[in-house]
Design a protein around this motif. Structure first.
Motif, mmCIF file in Angstrom:
data_model
loop_
_atom_site.group_PDB
_atom_site.id
_atom_site.type_symbol
_atom_site.label_atom_id
_atom_site.label_comp_id
_atom_site.label_asym_id
_atom_site.label_seq_id
_atom_site.Cartn_x
_atom_site.Cartn_y
_atom_site.Cartn_z
ATOM 1 N N LEU A 5 0.818 -1.211 0.000
ATOM 2 C CA LEU A 5 0.000 0.000 0.000
ATOM 3 C C LEU A 5 0.858 1.270 0.000
ATOM 4 O O LEU A 5 0.491 2.270 -0.643
ATOM 5 C CB LEU A 5 -0.927 -0.005 1.212
ATOM 6 C CG LEU A 5 -2.011 1.077 1.292
ATOM 7 C CD1 LEU A 5 -2.915 1.016 0.064
ATOM 8 C CD2 LEU A 5 -2.821 0.908 2.559
ATOM 9 N N VAL A 59 0.340 4.366 -2.524
ATOM 10 C CA VAL A 59 0.072 5.725 -2.051
ATOM 11 C C VAL A 59 1.030 6.694 -2.740
ATOM 12 O O VAL A 59 0.624 7.763 -3.224
ATOM 13 C CB VAL A 59 0.237 5.814 -0.519
ATOM 14 C CG1 VAL A 59 0.236 7.279 -0.061
ATOM 15 C CG2 VAL A 59 -0.879 5.052 0.186
ATOM 16 N N LEU A 90 -0.082 9.666 -5.230
ATOM 17 C CA LEU A 90 0.252 11.056 -4.918
ATOM 18 C C LEU A 90 1.009 11.725 -6.058
ATOM 19 O O LEU A 90 0.722 12.859 -6.440
ATOM 20 C CB LEU A 90 1.101 11.111 -3.637
ATOM 21 C CG LEU A 90 0.362 10.793 -2.330
ATOM 22 C CD1 LEU A 90 1.344 10.755 -1.169
ATOM 23 C CD2 LEU A 90 -0.742 11.802 -2.064
ATOM 24 N N MET A 135 -7.296 8.671 -6.575
ATOM 25 C CA MET A 135 -6.434 8.259 -5.465
ATOM 26 C C MET A 135 -7.012 7.044 -4.755
ATOM 27 O O MET A 135 -6.273 6.111 -4.395
ATOM 28 C CB MET A 135 -6.288 9.425 -4.481
ATOM 29 C CG MET A 135 -5.270 9.162 -3.384
ATOM 30 S SD MET A 135 -3.586 9.078 -4.050
ATOM 31 C CE MET A 135 -2.752 8.226 -2.713
ATOM 32 N N THR A 136 -8.314 7.020 -4.572
ATOM 33 C CA THR A 136 -8.969 5.869 -3.939
ATOM 34 C C THR A 136 -8.756 4.604 -4.754
ATOM 35 O O THR A 136 -8.576 3.511 -4.200
ATOM 36 C CB THR A 136 -10.477 6.133 -3.779
ATOM 37 O OG1 THR A 136 -10.673 7.326 -3.023
ATOM 38 C CG2 THR A 136 -11.160 4.979 -3.069
ATOM 39 N N TYR A 188 -6.138 3.867 -6.520
ATOM 40 C CA TYR A 188 -4.782 3.383 -6.241
ATOM 41 C C TYR A 188 -4.712 2.694 -4.878
ATOM 42 O O TYR A 188 -3.988 1.702 -4.708
ATOM 43 C CB TYR A 188 -3.778 4.541 -6.296
ATOM 44 C CG TYR A 188 -3.377 4.911 -7.699
ATOM 45 C CD1 TYR A 188 -2.474 4.130 -8.420
ATOM 46 C CD2 TYR A 188 -3.906 6.033 -8.335
ATOM 47 C CE1 TYR A 188 -2.110 4.447 -9.709
ATOM 48 C CE2 TYR A 188 -3.551 6.368 -9.631
ATOM 49 C CZ TYR A 188 -2.651 5.572 -10.312
ATOM 50 O OH TYR A 188 -2.291 5.894 -11.605
ATOM 51 N N LEU A 189 -5.445 3.214 -3.907
ATOM 52 C CA LEU A 189 -5.448 2.603 -2.575
ATOM 53 C C LEU A 189 -6.045 1.198 -2.627
ATOM 54 O O LEU A 189 -5.501 0.258 -2.034
ATOM 55 C CB LEU A 189 -6.247 3.472 -1.598
ATOM 56 C CG LEU A 189 -5.686 4.865 -1.304
ATOM 57 C CD1 LEU A 189 -6.602 5.617 -0.332
ATOM 58 C CD2 LEU A 189 -4.281 4.776 -0.724
#
Length: 314
Positions: A105, A109, A113, A207-208, A210-211
């Motif tokens: 993770l 992140v 980013l 971004m979510t 990728y998480l």
């Protein structure tokens, strides 16, 4: 009449991945004189499909908004290494699992980013992360392999693998097909500007994605660690190509959008492993197989590009 033809064409497009999988099974079964569907070979196919499939379930969130990620092989190798090193300190297996997820993770992140908030190309960002992870793995494992504690081998069971595969698929399916996060990512893949005007927070949504992808890679790394039992310089090598090929073979357009379906990741995962396994049974050299896989991917991406006039990437 035209509406009927359009409906028929749409149904055929949905069936293509399933027909392709069925055709591959039939061809390889005949050409291998029945060796494809033996118990031992089916076990090998399912073993590989589990962790490729789990990664593909998360990857579909990234690719649905038109993203690109080439870091899967490097990150999963890094995660396996860190998990093994921590497992040998005597920590419980549940903690080892959490270490596997967190270590993957962290990279996703960073990936999100840099690519989402700093507007660096996802292709470049993920490629750099892949090389960083691969560099760490090559440095640490240059002189020796690192193996899991003996007691952990008892967890390399079909119960663990099947439960993991089903649970990850169900959760990802609900999030992607029924939840707002999946719909928002597909909307961004269709038209980022229109999605933003509709009230979607484009950056937060990407971004979510990728998480979610990072969490699935961590889970896949744990499964791979139990199966392989060790970490070496080759751990995870080439898996990024398997994930991308799986998505494309499953009918997932790399431009993203509304046509992306979670079932495509599942069907495609079986298809790419079956393709590689069938060629190995036929005696094809591993390096040649990589070339064939690259050719198949290029052909399918070309066909995807033709169907999406806005281009492969947004």
């Amino acid at each position: 009449m035209e509406k009927s033809k359009a409906n028929m064409k749409a149904i055929l497009k949905k069936l293509v991945p399933f027909l392709g999988l069925t055709l591959m099974i039939a061809v390889f079964q005949v050409m291998s004189d029945g060796r494809l569907l033996t118990k031992g070979n089916l076990t090998s196919i399912l073993n590989q499909t589990v962790y490729v499939g789990i990664m593909a379930f998360g990857a579909i969130f990234v690719y649905s908004h038109g993203g690109m990620d080439l870091s899967y092989g490097g990150v999963i190798g890094f995660s396996v290494l860190i998990s093994i090193l921590m497992a040998n300190t005597g920590i419980p297996i549940v903690v080892t699992f959490l270490v596997s997820v967190v270590s993957a993770l962290v990279w996703f992140v960073l990936n999100g980013l840099v690519s989402v908030y700093l507007n660096v190309s996802p292709f470049i960002t993920s490629l750099c992360i892949m090389y960083m992870c691969r560099g760490i793995l090559n440095t640490v494992c240059a002189t020796q392999k690192y193996s899991i504690p003996v007691y952990m081998y008892e967890y390399d069971t079909w119960i663990v693998k099947i439960i993991a595969l089903i649970m990850v698929y169900v959760i990802c399916y609900l999030l992607f097909e029924k939840g707002s996060i999946g719909k928002a990512n597909k909307a961004i893949g269709g038209n980022p500007l229109a999605a933003a005007q509709a009230g979607i927070n484009v950056k937060a949504t990407r971004m979510t994605a990728y998480l979610i992808s990072g969490i699935t890679v961590g889970i896949a790394a744990f499964i791979l660690m139990l199966r392989a039992g060790s970490a070496s310089t080759s751990t995870g090598q080439g898996l990024e190509m398997n994930v991308i090929t799986a998505l494309v073979l499953g009918g997932v357009p790399l431009s993203g959008g509304a046509k992306v379906k979670m079932i495509g990741a599942l069907v495609g995962s079986f298809s790419v492993i079956l393709l590689r396994n069938g060629l190995i049974i036929l005696g094809i050299n591993e390096r040649v197989i990589e070339g064939i896989q690259g050719l198949v991917l290029l052909l399918l991406v070309f066909l995807t590009y033709e169907k999406n006039k806005d281009g492969i990437q947004q």
